[in-house]
Design a protein around this motif. Structure first.
Motif, mmCIF file in Angstrom:
data_model
loop_
_atom_site.group_PDB
_atom_site.id
_atom_site.type_symbol
_atom_site.label_atom_id
_atom_site.label_comp_id
_atom_site.label_asym_id
_atom_site.label_seq_id
_atom_site.Cartn_x
_atom_site.Cartn_y
_atom_site.Cartn_z
ATOM 1 N N GLU A 126 -25.611 67.354 -15.782
ATOM 2 C CA GLU A 126 -25.184 65.991 -15.402
ATOM 3 C C GLU A 126 -26.149 65.048 -15.333
ATOM 4 O O GLU A 126 -25.569 63.774 -15.389
ATOM 5 N N HIS A 127 -27.280 64.887 -15.898
ATOM 6 C CA HIS A 127 -28.199 63.960 -15.789
ATOM 7 C C HIS A 127 -29.103 63.707 -17.101
ATOM 8 O O HIS A 127 -30.050 63.338 -17.010
ATOM 9 N N GLY A 128 -28.421 64.331 -18.197
ATOM 10 C CA GLY A 128 -29.206 63.989 -19.465
ATOM 11 C C GLY A 128 -30.211 65.168 -19.848
ATOM 12 O O GLY A 128 -30.985 64.934 -20.994
ATOM 13 N N TYR A 129 -30.639 66.155 -19.149
ATOM 14 C CA TYR A 129 -31.598 67.060 -19.314
ATOM 15 C C TYR A 129 -30.968 68.374 -20.025
ATOM 16 O O TYR A 129 -31.852 69.388 -20.088
ATOM 17 N N SER A 130 -29.982 68.227 -20.551
ATOM 18 C CA SER A 130 -29.373 69.469 -21.208
ATOM 19 C C SER A 130 -28.574 69.221 -22.541
ATOM 20 O O SER A 130 -28.135 68.212 -22.749
ATOM 21 N N TYR A 131 -29.106 69.910 -23.574
ATOM 22 C CA TYR A 131 -28.480 69.702 -25.005
ATOM 23 C C TYR A 131 -26.989 69.958 -24.811
ATOM 24 O O TYR A 131 -26.064 69.474 -25.691
ATOM 25 N N ILE A 142 -32.095 98.188 -36.584
ATOM 26 C CA ILE A 142 -31.785 96.778 -36.051
ATOM 27 C C ILE A 142 -31.229 96.553 -34.676
ATOM 28 O O ILE A 142 -31.582 96.048 -33.756
ATOM 29 N N PRO A 143 -29.998 97.371 -34.640
ATOM 30 C CA PRO A 143 -29.247 97.448 -33.225
ATOM 31 C C PRO A 143 -30.176 98.064 -32.186
ATOM 32 O O PRO A 143 -30.112 97.723 -31.028
ATOM 33 N N LEU A 144 -31.235 98.992 -32.334
ATOM 34 C CA LEU A 144 -32.128 99.711 -31.495
ATOM 35 C C LEU A 144 -33.340 98.604 -31.005
ATOM 36 O O LEU A 144 -33.834 98.947 -30.134
ATOM 37 N N HIS A 145 -33.419 97.438 -31.845
ATOM 38 C CA HIS A 145 -34.469 96.549 -31.405
ATOM 39 C C HIS A 145 -33.834 94.990 -31.281
ATOM 40 O O HIS A 145 -34.434 93.926 -31.063
ATOM 41 N N GLU A 146 -32.569 95.113 -30.890
ATOM 42 C CA GLU A 146 -31.995 93.709 -30.379
ATOM 43 C C GLU A 146 -31.569 93.793 -28.907
ATOM 44 O O GLU A 146 -31.110 94.717 -28.534
ATOM 45 N N THR A 147 -32.100 92.960 -27.964
ATOM 46 C CA THR A 147 -31.506 92.735 -26.828
ATOM 47 C C THR A 147 -30.909 91.359 -26.549
ATOM 48 O O THR A 147 -31.109 90.443 -27.300
ATOM 49 N N ASP A 148 -30.205 91.345 -25.180
ATOM 50 C CA ASP A 148 -29.510 90.087 -24.970
ATOM 51 C C ASP A 148 -30.516 88.941 -24.647
ATOM 52 O O ASP A 148 -31.407 89.073 -23.918
ATOM 53 N N TYR A 149 -29.976 87.709 -24.906
ATOM 54 C CA TYR A 149 -30.803 86.580 -24.202
ATOM 55 C C TYR A 149 -29.680 85.516 -23.966
ATOM 56 O O TYR A 149 -28.598 85.369 -24.510
ATOM 57 N N PHE A 150 -30.236 84.521 -23.084
ATOM 58 C CA PHE A 150 -29.350 83.019 -23.145
ATOM 59 C C PHE A 150 -30.484 82.074 -22.527
ATOM 60 O O PHE A 150 -31.317 82.496 -22.003
ATOM 61 N N ILE A 151 -29.948 80.969 -22.866
ATOM 62 C CA ILE A 151 -30.820 79.823 -22.276
ATOM 63 C C ILE A 151 -29.785 79.123 -21.375
ATOM 64 O O ILE A 151 -28.464 78.464 -21.722
ATOM 65 N N TYR A 152 -30.020 78.615 -20.135
ATOM 66 C CA TYR A 152 -28.950 78.073 -19.099
ATOM 67 C C TYR A 152 -29.755 77.011 -18.512
ATOM 68 O O TYR A 152 -30.779 76.908 -18.025
ATOM 69 N N SER A 153 -29.028 75.874 -18.457
ATOM 70 C CA SER A 153 -29.308 74.262 -17.763
ATOM 71 C C SER A 153 -28.688 74.274 -16.574
ATOM 72 O O SER A 153 -27.231 74.653 -16.303
ATOM 73 N N ASN A 154 -29.485 74.306 -15.491
ATOM 74 C CA ASN A 154 -28.499 74.068 -14.227
ATOM 75 C C ASN A 154 -27.711 72.984 -14.146
ATOM 76 O O ASN A 154 -27.806 71.924 -15.014
ATOM 77 N N LYS A 155 -26.722 72.712 -13.059
ATOM 78 C CA LYS A 155 -25.790 71.682 -13.093
ATOM 79 C C LYS A 155 -26.537 70.409 -13.023
ATOM 80 O O LYS A 155 -25.960 69.379 -13.835
ATOM 81 N N TYR A 156 -27.607 70.118 -12.335
ATOM 82 C CA TYR A 156 -28.379 68.690 -12.356
ATOM 83 C C TYR A 156 -28.653 68.336 -13.841
ATOM 84 O O TYR A 156 -28.594 67.202 -14.141
ATOM 85 N N ALA A 157 -29.381 69.559 -14.381
ATOM 86 C CA ALA A 157 -29.904 69.134 -15.862
ATOM 87 C C ALA A 157 -28.521 68.746 -16.531
ATOM 88 O O ALA A 157 -28.671 67.748 -17.364
#
Length: 276
Positions: A170-175, A153-168
């Motif tokens: 501030e304007h309702g396009y980000s959860y 398991i640890p040998l098959h796990e990698t990092d990830y993230f989901i990022y919304s930019n500032k405009y998203a």
């Protein structure tokens, strides 16, 4: 976009089959030419800073909506003397046999961290919504001192993230920041998580995949060739399908049926019409 050749893994043909309109790579010409292709320091591979600049160039060239897939190469093997300075040193059992190569790899990761921060800062200055799904497709094959069966398991796990930019944001396009059921996930739910991050309405299929992400353990192929494959909970621990609740088992069965229909069945799902 790929910071390497298009012929490797037949990417040129595969991406066309997937429906991508253009594929920029080191072998591309015309509109498919990779224009940011400077090698990083002493390496023979293109730096991630160049890869991010290629994305920025595409974002600036087209103001309408785009889907961009970027595959980088900076931290690919060989893990030789690529850089001018090495700021970190590896220790521990996992570094017992090839500590020098791991040191080289860690420096590359350090540089990627810096380049990624700069990239996200630039996205925050663009006045339209942009969402980034960032992940590592696999770990480096450096940890030969570890038993792959014991540490599968640890040998098959990698990092990830989901990022919304500032405009998203501030304007309702980000959860907002997703924190529930996101500690350990499998790639099959990436699209569902990205759609939720962008506050998008989804099809019935992606509603199902969102439920899979929220209610089932992460899934993958395992090293034991079991019928259920590998199931991993939020604490990176293996779980058995027999331990699932009745509702989880029903959801898993629904998911299996849909996947079978789409991949190996008669694709009945494609003929269904849903109310929008």
């Amino acid at each position: 976009m790929h910071s390497y050749t298009g012929s490797f893994y037949r990417r040129t043909q595969v991406y066309k089959k997937f429906g991508f309109q253009t594929f920029k790579n080191t072998e591309g010409t015309g509109k498919n030419k990779l224009t940011y292709n400077k090698k990083i320091q002493k390496s023979d591979l293109i730096g991630d800073d160049q890869a991010y600049d290629q994305v920025m160039s595409q974002l600036n060239a087209q103001q309408s909506g785009q889907f961009i897939s970027l595959v980088t190469m900076q931290n690919h093997l060989p893990f030789t003397d690529k850089y001018y300075h090495y700021n970190y040193r590896a220790n521990g059992k996992a570094a017992k046999y090839n500590k020098t190569e791991i040191n080289h790899y860690i420096e590359g990761i350090h540089l990627t961290d810096e380049f990624t921060k700069t990239f996200l800062d630039k996205l925050d200055k663009i006045n339209r919504p942009i969402t980034v799904l960032w992940y590592g497709d696999h770990l480096a094959g450096l940890y030969s001192g570890d038993d792959i069966n014991k540490y599968y398991i640890p040998l098959h796990e990698t990092d990830y993230f989901i990022y919304s930019n500032k405009y998203a944001r501030e304007h309702g396009y980000s959860y907002g920041k997703q924190t529930k059921h996101t500690q350990v996930i499998s790639p099959n739910v990436f699209t569902a998580l990205a759609l939720r991050q962008m506050n998008q309405k989804v099809s019935p299929y992606y509603a199902l995949i969102t439920n899979v992400a929220d209610k089932l353990p992460a899934t993958a192929m395992d090293n034991e060739e079991s019928a259920d494959g590998l199931m991993v909970n939020k604490n990176s621990q293996r779980v058995s399908s027999s331990k699932l609740t009745a509702s989880q088992k029903r959801l898993l069965n629904d998911y299996k049926l849909i996947q079978y229909d789409l991949v190996a069945g008669k694709q009945y799902v494609k003929d269904l019409h849903f109310m929008k």
